[in-house]
Design a protein around this motif. Structure first.
Motif, PDB file in Angstrom:
ATOM      1  N   TRP A 103     -23.675  21.765  -8.891  1.00 50.62           N
ATOM      2  CA  TRP A 103     -22.985  21.412  -7.651  1.00 50.62           C
ATOM      3  C   TRP A 103     -23.771  20.360  -6.882  1.00 50.62           C
ATOM      4  O   TRP A 103     -23.202  19.406  -6.340  1.00 50.62           O
ATOM      5  N   LEU A 104     -25.096  20.530  -6.827  1.00 46.94           N
ATOM      6  CA  LEU A 104     -25.934  19.564  -6.110  1.00 46.94           C
ATOM      7  C   LEU A 104     -25.886  18.185  -6.766  1.00 46.94           C
ATOM      8  O   LEU A 104     -25.824  17.162  -6.082  1.00 46.94           O
ATOM      9  N   LEU A 105     -25.905  18.158  -8.082  1.00 43.22           N
ATOM     10  CA  LEU A 105     -25.832  16.876  -8.782  1.00 43.22           C
ATOM     11  C   LEU A 105     -24.493  16.191  -8.514  1.00 43.22           C
ATOM     12  O   LEU A 105     -24.440  14.976  -8.306  1.00 43.22           O
ATOM     13  N   GLU A 110     -35.087  25.787  -7.999  1.00 43.01           N
ATOM     14  CA  GLU A 110     -35.971  25.766  -9.158  1.00 43.01           C
ATOM     15  C   GLU A 110     -36.977  26.905  -9.109  1.00 43.01           C
ATOM     16  O   GLU A 110     -37.410  27.399 -10.153  1.00 43.01           O
ATOM     17  N   GLN A 111     -37.327  27.349  -7.917  1.00 44.08           N
ATOM     18  CA  GLN A 111     -38.266  28.458  -7.771  1.00 44.08           C
ATOM     19  C   GLN A 111     -37.638  29.794  -8.160  1.00 44.08           C
ATOM     20  O   GLN A 111     -38.341  30.770  -8.409  1.00 44.08           O
ATOM     21  N   LEU A 112     -36.333  29.885  -8.217  1.00 43.75           N
ATOM     22  CA  LEU A 112     -35.641  31.125  -8.568  1.00 43.75           C
ATOM     23  C   LEU A 112     -35.503  31.317 -10.084  1.00 43.75           C
ATOM     24  O   LEU A 112     -34.863  32.261 -10.535  1.00 43.75           O
ATOM     25  N   GLU A 113     -36.084  30.458 -10.859  1.00 40.82           N
ATOM     26  CA  GLU A 113     -35.852  30.403 -12.293  1.00 40.82           C
ATOM     27  C   GLU A 113     -36.342  31.635 -13.056  1.00 40.82           C
ATOM     28  O   GLU A 113     -35.865  31.919 -14.145  1.00 40.82           O
ATOM     29  N   HIS A 114     -37.271  32.409 -12.525  1.00 41.93           N
ATOM     30  CA  HIS A 114     -37.888  33.473 -13.305  1.00 41.93           C
ATOM     31  C   HIS A 114     -36.978  34.656 -13.607  1.00 41.93           C
ATOM     32  O   HIS A 114     -37.227  35.400 -14.539  1.00 41.93           O
ATOM     33  N   ASN A 115     -35.898  34.892 -12.881  1.00 40.20           N
ATOM     34  CA  ASN A 115     -34.988  36.018 -13.145  1.00 40.20           C
ATOM     35  C   ASN A 115     -33.698  35.529 -13.775  1.00 40.20           C
ATOM     36  O   ASN A 115     -33.168  34.492 -13.419  1.00 40.20           O
ATOM     37  N   ARG A 146     -30.089  11.636   5.125  1.00 36.59           N
ATOM     38  CA  ARG A 146     -30.535  12.957   5.560  1.00 36.59           C
ATOM     39  C   ARG A 146     -29.902  14.050   4.698  1.00 36.59           C
ATOM     40  O   ARG A 146     -30.557  15.017   4.321  1.00 36.59           O
ATOM     41  N   ALA A 147     -28.619  13.883   4.378  1.00 35.48           N
ATOM     42  CA  ALA A 147     -27.928  14.843   3.512  1.00 35.48           C
ATOM     43  C   ALA A 147     -28.548  14.851   2.126  1.00 35.48           C
ATOM     44  O   ALA A 147     -28.723  15.896   1.512  1.00 35.48           O
ATOM     45  N   ARG A 148     -28.886  13.667   1.625  1.00 34.73           N
ATOM     46  CA  ARG A 148     -29.517  13.562   0.310  1.00 34.73           C
ATOM     47  C   ARG A 148     -30.864  14.290   0.303  1.00 34.73           C
ATOM     48  O   ARG A 148     -31.195  14.992  -0.652  1.00 34.73           O
ATOM     49  N   GLU A 149     -31.643  14.159   1.356  1.00 29.85           N
ATOM     50  CA  GLU A 149     -32.928  14.854   1.453  1.00 29.85           C
ATOM     51  C   GLU A 149     -32.721  16.369   1.477  1.00 29.85           C
ATOM     52  O   GLU A 149     -33.476  17.115   0.851  1.00 29.85           O
ATOM     53  N   GLY A 150     -31.691  16.812   2.186  1.00 26.75           N
ATOM     54  CA  GLY A 150     -31.374  18.242   2.234  1.00 26.75           C
ATOM     55  C   GLY A 150     -30.997  18.781   0.866  1.00 26.75           C
ATOM     56  O   GLY A 150     -31.400  19.882   0.482  1.00 26.75           O
ATOM     57  N   LEU A 151     -30.239  17.985   0.115  1.00 25.23           N
ATOM     58  CA  LEU A 151     -29.864  18.399  -1.231  1.00 25.23           C
ATOM     59  C   LEU A 151     -31.084  18.486  -2.140  1.00 25.23           C
ATOM     60  O   LEU A 151     -31.192  19.408  -2.950  1.00 25.23           O
ATOM     61  N   SER A 152     -32.011  17.558  -2.002  1.00 27.74           N
ATOM     62  CA  SER A 152     -33.232  17.598  -2.804  1.00 27.74           C
ATOM     63  C   SER A 152     -34.062  18.832  -2.465  1.00 27.74           C
ATOM     64  O   SER A 152     -34.618  19.486  -3.357  1.00 27.74           O
ATOM     65  N   LEU A 153     -34.145  19.170  -1.196  1.00 32.01           N
ATOM     66  CA  LEU A 153     -34.873  20.360  -0.773  1.00 32.01           C
ATOM     67  C   LEU A 153     -34.238  21.619  -1.351  1.00 32.01           C
ATOM     68  O   LEU A 153     -34.935  22.499  -1.866  1.00 32.01           O
ATOM     69  N   ALA A 154     -32.915  21.706  -1.296  1.00 36.09           N
ATOM     70  CA  ALA A 154     -32.213  22.861  -1.854  1.00 36.09           C
ATOM     71  C   ALA A 154     -32.423  22.947  -3.362  1.00 36.09           C
ATOM     72  O   ALA A 154     -32.599  24.034  -3.913  1.00 36.09           O
ATOM     73  N   GLU A 155     -32.438  21.804  -4.029  1.00 36.11           N
ATOM     74  CA  GLU A 155     -32.662  21.777  -5.480  1.00 36.11           C
ATOM     75  C   GLU A 155     -34.058  22.301  -5.826  1.00 36.11           C
ATOM     76  O   GLU A 155     -34.212  23.094  -6.756  1.00 36.11           O
ATOM     77  N   ARG A 156     -35.065  21.914  -5.067  1.00 35.21           N
ATOM     78  CA  ARG A 156     -36.428  22.414  -5.303  1.00 35.21           C
ATOM     79  C   ARG A 156     -36.502  23.912  -5.068  1.00 35.21           C
ATOM     80  O   ARG A 156     -37.166  24.644  -5.811  1.00 35.21           O
ATOM     81  N   PHE A 157     -35.835  24.401  -4.037  1.00 37.85           N
ATOM     82  CA  PHE A 157     -35.814  25.836  -3.749  1.00 37.85           C
ATOM     83  C   PHE A 157     -35.193  26.607  -4.911  1.00 37.85           C
ATOM     84  O   PHE A 157     -35.699  27.650  -5.336  1.00 37.85           O
TER      85      PHE A 157
END
Length: 74
Positions: A41-43, A23-28, A10-21
């Motif tokens: 940190w996630l890795l 990635e969406q912040l990349e434009h600034n 479950r923790a691993r899934e949460g980390l993957s979700l945070a990582e995807r989120f």
């Protein structure tokens, strides 16, 4: 033991979700630096979780006996 493995998954899934989120912040630009730091940190967290899962899944081995270490200045 099964319960702890489910918690780690479950923790691993949460980390993957945070990582995807993140990635969406990349434009600034400032957010890009934060995203890269969080991704590192996630890795690292994922590596710790994977190590914990491997440890839990390993069959228990008999404990080794301690050996005496001489610390005298001979």
């Amino acid at each position: 033991m099964r319960k702890s493995t489910l918690g780690l998954e479950r923790a691993r899934e949460g980390l993957s979700l945070a990582e995807r989120f993140l990635e969406q912040l990349e434009h600034n630009q400032p957010e890009r630096h934060i995203r890269n730091a969080m991704k590192e940190w996630l890795l690292a967290s994922r590596a710790v979780i994977d190590s914990a899962i491997d440890t839990l899944e390993e069959p228990s081995t008999p404990t080794k006996t301690a050996r005496k270490i001489s610390i005298s200045n001979e």
